[in-house]
Structure formats: C-alpha cells, structure tokens
Design an enzyme around this catalytic site. Structure first.
Site, PDB file in Angstrom:
ATOM      1  N   HIS A 179       0.811  -1.224   0.000  1.00 24.78           N
ATOM      2  CA  HIS A 179       0.000   0.000   0.000  1.00 24.78           C
ATOM      3  C   HIS A 179       0.843   1.273   0.000  1.00 24.78           C
ATOM      4  CE1 HIS A 179       0.372  -0.320   4.521  1.00 24.78           C
ATOM      5  NE2 HIS A 179       0.473   0.992   4.390  1.00 24.78           N
TER       6      HIS A 179
ATOM      7  N   SER B  80       4.566   2.242   7.968  1.00 26.91           N
ATOM      8  CA  SER B  80       4.282   1.102   7.100  1.00 26.91           C
ATOM      9  C   SER B  80       5.515   0.674   6.319  1.00 26.91           C
ATOM     10  CB  SER B  80       3.163   1.449   6.121  1.00 26.91           C
ATOM     11  OG  SER B  80       1.946   1.625   6.792  1.00 26.91           O
TER      12      SER B  80
ATOM     13  N   ASP C  67      -0.048  -7.479   1.105  1.00 26.81           N
ATOM     14  CA  ASP C  67       0.476  -6.153   1.429  1.00 26.81           C
ATOM     15  C   ASP C  67       2.003  -6.127   1.508  1.00 26.81           C
ATOM     16  OD1 ASP C  67       0.275  -3.445   1.884  1.00 26.81           O
ATOM     17  OD2 ASP C  67      -0.011  -3.629   4.053  1.00 26.81           O
TER      18      ASP C  67
END
Length: 507
Positions: A77, A186, A108
């Site tokens: 993402h 992230s 992901d």
C-alpha cells in the site's frame, strides 16, 4: 564451578565498565538502523467514477528494509500505483531512484530495486528470525512515521498471533503488537534482538496501541514466490465452511462422539474435481487434528485457524486432508488455487478498463468501485442500489456464474448532451442487456456495439424501478467524438477495449 573471587571480579568489572552491558544491544540497534530506509512515492490512484483519468498525484511516505538479493522490502500500500519511487537511508542526504519490481496487494508486500545497487555494499540485509515470536516477547519497531523526519524507534510487546481469514483471498498470519505504529511506519521492520520478526503493516483505528506486523514466515513465502521473476500468489482453499459446535448439527450428521473437525457447507465449484462434498467433516490437515472451531494446536500456547497450515505443508498445489463422510474416514488430496474467482473482483494493482459510447461510460464492477461510493460525491447511490436489489451489492462474494462473467456497469454520470435528455443518473447501474441480448462483460459489450446493425440501442439495467435507456445507434456513434473532445477525454476506451473496437476495421 567458579570460585567466589571470580564471581566478585566479574561483577566488579560490570560496575566499573557499565557500557559493556549495552554494547551488544547498541551494536544490534546500529545494524538495524543501517538497514532501514525511508520511501518517497508519487502515486496516482484510479478514479473509479472517471476511469479514463487518474486522480491527481499524491506524495506518500513510508518505510522499508533491506532484504537479500540486493532489494528493499516494504508494504504494497506504500507504493501501489506509484509513478515515481525514491528511497533514503538513515542519516543520508541523498535520495536514490527505485522501481517497484513486485507488488502483492493480497498480502500487502512489495519489493523495490535500485538503479544504483552499490547502495547495498554499505547497507546489508537484516537477518530474519527463523521462528515466530512468543506472546509477551519484546519488539522494537523502526520507521519514519509522521511527526518528524528522522528515524523513529518504538518499543512494545507481542500481544497476540492470529491467522486472519479473508473472503476474497487466502488468509494471512498477523502479529499484534502494542508498540506505536503510525502513518509512515508502514513497511518498517519489527525487530527482536537483531533479527527481523515482521514488517509494520497497519494499526487499528479508534483503538489504543493495537498495531499489526506481517511476520517473517509470510515474508519468506513472498520472497520465495518471486524468485522465478513473477508473483503467483498464496495458495488457499475457498470452500465455505462452518463450525461443528452445535449438538443438533452433530446429531443430524450422525457423528460419533470422537469425531471433531470443521463442516463443509458449500464446496468450491471453481475447482475441477473438488474431492469435498457438502456435509463432509474435515478432521485433519496433514497429520494435525482440527477442532470443532476449525482451529489447530500450533504450539502449546498458540491455536490458529487450520488454513494457516496450508502454506507449511502444501506440495505440488495440493494439501492432504482427512475427512469423515457417511460414517467412515478417508484421505483426500485437496487442490489449491491462488485466487478465489469473483464476479466482483479486486483490481489489485490494475487501472479499470472502460469504453465511452455517446454520453455513457461503461466499465466492470470491482471491489474498489463498490467501496468507493461512501467516500465520493455519490454516497447516496450505494443505499439506493442496495434497496433496488442491484447485483453490485447482491452478488458481492459470488463466483462467476459462467467462465467470463463480469458485472458491466455505468461508472459515471451521463455526459451533458441532448441525447441523454430525460434520463436519470445511471452511475453504478449494472447493465442487463442490449436490445434484449444479455451482456456477459465489457468486452462483449464493445463487440455487440461494434457489430450492431439495428437502428436503436435499448440499454436495460438489472435493478427494480429504473428506466431503460433507448438511443439511436447512428446518433450515438456520431456524437461520441464531440463528447470526448468537450470533456477532455483523449481516448474512447482503454487499450484493451479499443483493440476490440478497432478490430472492426479488419473485418
């Protein structure tokens, strides 16, 4: 056995030289910091209601970590739909150009490669832990969250480990931690000691200190999958199952008290020669018993859903199962697949296809299109479609009824033109037929319009209470070019649909 004087001398040395206590931890920390990078991505997401265009560029930042093969690992993402990617090492002034080599939205994860691979001479890969951590183990999360520009380190513990199923794809193992994870973290490494135990992936909005990391076991599967130059996806089972906890259900199935397992509710019909049947009870995966909640004992302190073991024991695209059927036990080899066939699939990393015909814009339904209603100016449309029985909501989660079935939708409001006078806003409507002919998908629509010899085109929609649009075919064809020009649209369709439309010239 050590003498007392030796022990005293050892303690005294620690008191005199306290830095000896922290030197190992400091060295491990420096090693980790040297392997963490900040990622800068310029992304252009699809505009689901204007599929001929992309949304305005957005600047996104995230984190990443050096892995084997002179590559950088991050979250999908962070770099999904990225047109430009750069990375910057800790305490470095320069940014280096990078490219997305593999992206796996289903788990992901993404792999980046650099134009200048000499970077890896100074930034070695972080070693991976070869086992899952235990609950209550300490964990450090490294990354570049919002609130500053330098490397951030937060500390916490492992709170829980679970295998999370998905309606649309194979499930994933996730580790919950209480170390702070924020936007920008992230893709950053979660570390125990000096080894990577996972990659920061998400946090639970509205909750305190609930974050999730993707464990190294999932990462290793991804890295191994891409070694042949492509990403195939995780293998999974997509049969519908139900627990065996209800006493009446057990009595209905005439099960002995000793039988435990998970019940097959609906076998996956997309698998040719599926060995499972309705009301089978899956009692073992490999040699591991399955309990009545569909879980297996993975370790003395950990129970997980049984599909987790697929990734550990699958061989040649199959997994061995023991089932109980009609009073007897039998073994079967269950075929696996990397994707669940869906009539409303996910776009993953693709842009939507489209075709413009007069004032109408056609596309195919996707999960992203459906979920985008509530975040758009058309938030009122979703509830109206659901109340009207639109297949856009009624068929979420369904497999295609035939091989090439897709839901054909009108993705955009009608363009302003005299041809659309008197018709309602059709955004989100699913096309049922053209001139009474059922339409299978976008490709079939373009073929039908291309080869049409009728004077009129009647577009019927699959919903209660919505009108049928009728147009003169010749007028729609002649108006299309002006409509494209007036609305700044460069092409009547995406490359795949234009290849079909222009094939008429060769017929």
């Amino acid at each position: 056995m050590r003498s007392r004087s030796h022990v005293f001398g050892f303690v005294a040395s620690l008191l005199l030289f306290p830095s000896a206590l922290s030197r190992g931890a400091e060295s491990a920390g420096n090693s980790v910091e040297n392997s963490v990078v900040k990622i800068f991505a310029t992304v252009r997401y699809p505009d689901y209601f204007r599929p001929w265009a992309k949304l305005a560029p957005m600047e996104v930042t995230g984190s990443g970590v050096v892995v084997r093969g002179r590559r950088i690992l991050s979250n999908a993402h962070v770099v999904l739909y990225a047109s430009q990617v750069q990375i910057q090492a800790n305490q470095a002034g320069d940014k280096l150009n990078a490219a997305v080599e593999f992206v796996a939205p289903d788990i992901d994860l993404a792999i980046l490669k650099l134009e200048d691979e000499s970077f890896f001479d100074r930034h070695p890969p972080l070693p991976h832990a070869d086992a899952l951590p235990d609950v209550r183990d300490s964990v450090m999360v490294y990354g570049y969250p919002e609130g500053g520009s330098s490397l951030s380190v937060t500390k916490g513990i492992v709170s829980r480990i679970e295998y999370v199923p998905s309606m649309f794809r194979a499930g994933n193992l996730l580790i919950q931690i209480d170390a702070a994870i924020n936007s920008g973290n992230s893709g950053g490494p979660a570390v125990a000691g000096d080894k990577l135990i996972g990659l920061a992936s998400a946090r639970l909005d509205g909750a305190d200190n609930i974050g999730y990391i993707i464990p190294t076991e999932e990462i290793e599967l991804f890295l191994k999958d891409t070694e042949d130059g492509r990403y195939d996806g995780k293998l999974g089972m997509y049969d519908e199952l139900q627990t065996l906890e209800n006493p009446a259900l057990r009595a209905f199935l005439k099960l002995p008290a000793s039988v435990e397992g998970i019940v097959v509710h609906k076998p996956n019909t997309a698998i040719p020669n599926n060995p499972l049947k309705e009301w089978d009870v899956i009692t073992k995966i490999g040699d591991t018993p399955i309990d009545n909640q569909g879980e297996v004992r993975f370790s003395p302190k950990l129970r997980v859903r049984f599909p987790y073991l697929i990734q550990r024991i699958a061989k040649d695209g199959k997994v061995p199962l023991t089932i109980f059927r009609e009073g007897r036990e039998m073994q079967v080899q269950m075929p696996l697949s990397t994707k669940r066939p869906m009539v409303i699939p996910s776009l993953e990393d693709r842009y939507p296809s489209y075709f413009v015909y007069g004032p109408l814009v056609f596309s195919e339904a996707s999960n992203e299109f459906v979920s985008s209603f509530r975040r758009s100016d058309f938030g009122y449309v979703g509830p109206m479609l659901a109340l009207g029985g639109s297949p856009l909501y009624r068929r979420i989660g369904d497999a295609p009824a035939y091989e090439d079935e897709a839901l054909l939708i009108v993705s955009s409001p009608l363009f302003p033109h005299r041809l659309s006078t008197g018709y309602s806003n059709p955004v989100g409507q699913t096309v049922k037929s053209l001139n009474g002919k059922p339409i299978r998908n976008l490709k079939h629509l373009v073929e039908t319009l291309r080869d049409c010899k009728d004077e009129f085109i009647a577009v019927e929609f699959d919903i209660r209470g919505f009108e049928t649009f009728v147009f003169k075919h010749a007028e729609m064809l002649s108006a299309t070019e002006d409509i494209l020009s007036d609305n700044g649209i460069r092409s009547q369709g995406s490359p795949d649909t234009m290849a079909i439309w222009n094939a008429k010239q060769a017929m």
